[in-house]
Scaffold this motif. Structure first.
Motif, PDB file in Angstrom:
ATOM      1  N   SER A  61       0.815  -1.212   0.000  1.00 41.60           N
ATOM      2  CA  SER A  61       0.000   0.000   0.000  1.00 41.60           C
ATOM      3  C   SER A  61       0.848   1.260   0.000  1.00 41.60           C
TER       4      SER A  61
ATOM      5  N   LYS B 154      -5.500   5.707  13.171  1.00 37.77           N
ATOM      6  CA  LYS B 154      -5.770   4.373  12.638  1.00 37.77           C
ATOM      7  C   LYS B 154      -6.295   3.446  13.733  1.00 37.77           C
TER       8      LYS B 154
ATOM      9  N   TYR C 194      -9.771   1.326  13.739  1.00 37.81           N
ATOM     10  CA  TYR C 194      -9.831  -0.115  13.990  1.00 37.81           C
ATOM     11  C   TYR C 194     -10.780  -0.432  15.146  1.00 37.81           C
TER      12      TYR C 194
ATOM     13  N   ARG D 230      -6.763  -6.249   8.168  1.00 36.76           N
ATOM     14  CA  ARG D 230      -5.366  -6.249   7.748  1.00 36.76           C
ATOM     15  C   ARG D 230      -5.197  -6.937   6.391  1.00 36.76           C
TER      16      ARG D 230
ATOM     17  N   SER E 259      -7.365  -6.938   3.998  1.00 40.08           N
ATOM     18  CA  SER E 259      -7.855  -6.001   2.982  1.00 40.08           C
ATOM     19  C   SER E 259      -6.828  -4.922   2.668  1.00 40.08           C
ATOM     20  N   GLU E 260      -5.872  -4.714   3.589  1.00 43.46           N
ATOM     21  CA  GLU E 260      -4.824  -3.713   3.397  1.00 43.46           C
ATOM     22  C   GLU E 260      -3.530  -4.328   2.852  1.00 43.46           C
TER      23      GLU E 260
ATOM     24  N   TYR F 142      -1.786  -7.164   4.095  1.00 41.45           N
ATOM     25  CA  TYR F 142      -0.806  -7.693   5.039  1.00 41.45           C
ATOM     26  C   TYR F 142      -0.715  -9.218   5.073  1.00 41.45           C
TER      27      TYR F 142
END
Length: 230
Positions: A85, A117, A121, A141, A143-144, A146
């Motif tokens: 990202s 952030k 969360y 995570r 979806s980001e 990781y």
């Protein structure tokens, strides 16, 4: 099997190999064949293709007195196949900020970002059981980018005054979506630990693995303190 289906199946198997190597670090052909449940001959063809594409590399590993066995791992190009990202502009912006405002203020800016952030969360995790919240955190995570997963962890009863061991989970991230930024500004990882702790305020969060230190993955132990005996 028609040619289109065969091509799709081969691409799927190759992607599965890349994912397995990203998670495990290294593997030989036999291990990969057993994992994918395909023949050693087929796995060697896939490995040969992936190596020709520059996505993997092999290392000789001596086992006993026999011939060295090839062990495969991702190449730098292979590592780039996984989500990230960050981009050059973001890293350049952070470098410019560091030069402009100084290291101390830069640290405050990064900490403020992680605090925001953490609030996001916490609002998305809700107030369910710890397992439900950890599961939701893993989804966020993932979806980001990781490549996160979690496992229950049965630790020892460290506190003799507790009636039972704490509820604990291991959160593992096989791919760091901000790896380039973390290499340049390792303090962001410290704030990331604080972020998890703030997002799970009733838990203790401890880092157990760290890619910046040369380990293959980042790992966190999440524990909810147990009740005390009366």
């Amino acid at each position: 099997m028609n040619s289109a289906h065969k091509t799709t199946q081969q691409a799927s198997s190759k992607q599965a190999i890349l994912v397995y190597l990203r998670k495990s670090g290294q593997a030989n052909a036999q291990t990969l064949a057993e994992y994918l449940q395909i023949s050693p001959q087929a796995i060697r063809r896939h490995l040969k293709d992936l190596e020709a594409e520059g996505l993997i590399a092999h290392l000789p590993q001596q086992n006993g007195l026999g011939r060295p066995q090839h062990v495969y791992q991702l190449s730098p190009l292979g590592e780039e196949q996984f989500p990230a990202s960050y981009d050059d502009f973001a890293l350049g912006l952070l470098n410019t900020l560091a030069e402009t405002v100084g290291s101390e203020q830069m640290g405050s800016i990064l900490q403020h970002q992680w605090q925001r952030k953490a609030q996001e969360y916490q609002s998305q995790l809700g107030s369910g059981s710890l397992r439900e919240r950890v599961e939701r955190l893993v989804e966020l995570r993932q979806s980001e980018g990781y490549m996160a997963e979690y496992h229950p962890y049965c630790g020892e009863l460290a506190d003799p005054s507790a009636t039972k061991p704490p509820e604990q989970y291991i959160l593992i991230e096989h791919n760091c979506a901000i790896a380039q930024i973390a290499q340049t500004f390792p303090s962001v990882c410290g704030y990331e630990l604080e972020m998890f702790a703030a997002a799970l305020p009733d838990c203790q969060v401890e880092r157990i693995n760290w890619q910046v230190n040369g380990e293959h993955q980042c790992g966190y132990l999440i524990a909810k303190p147990s009740s005390k005996s009366v």
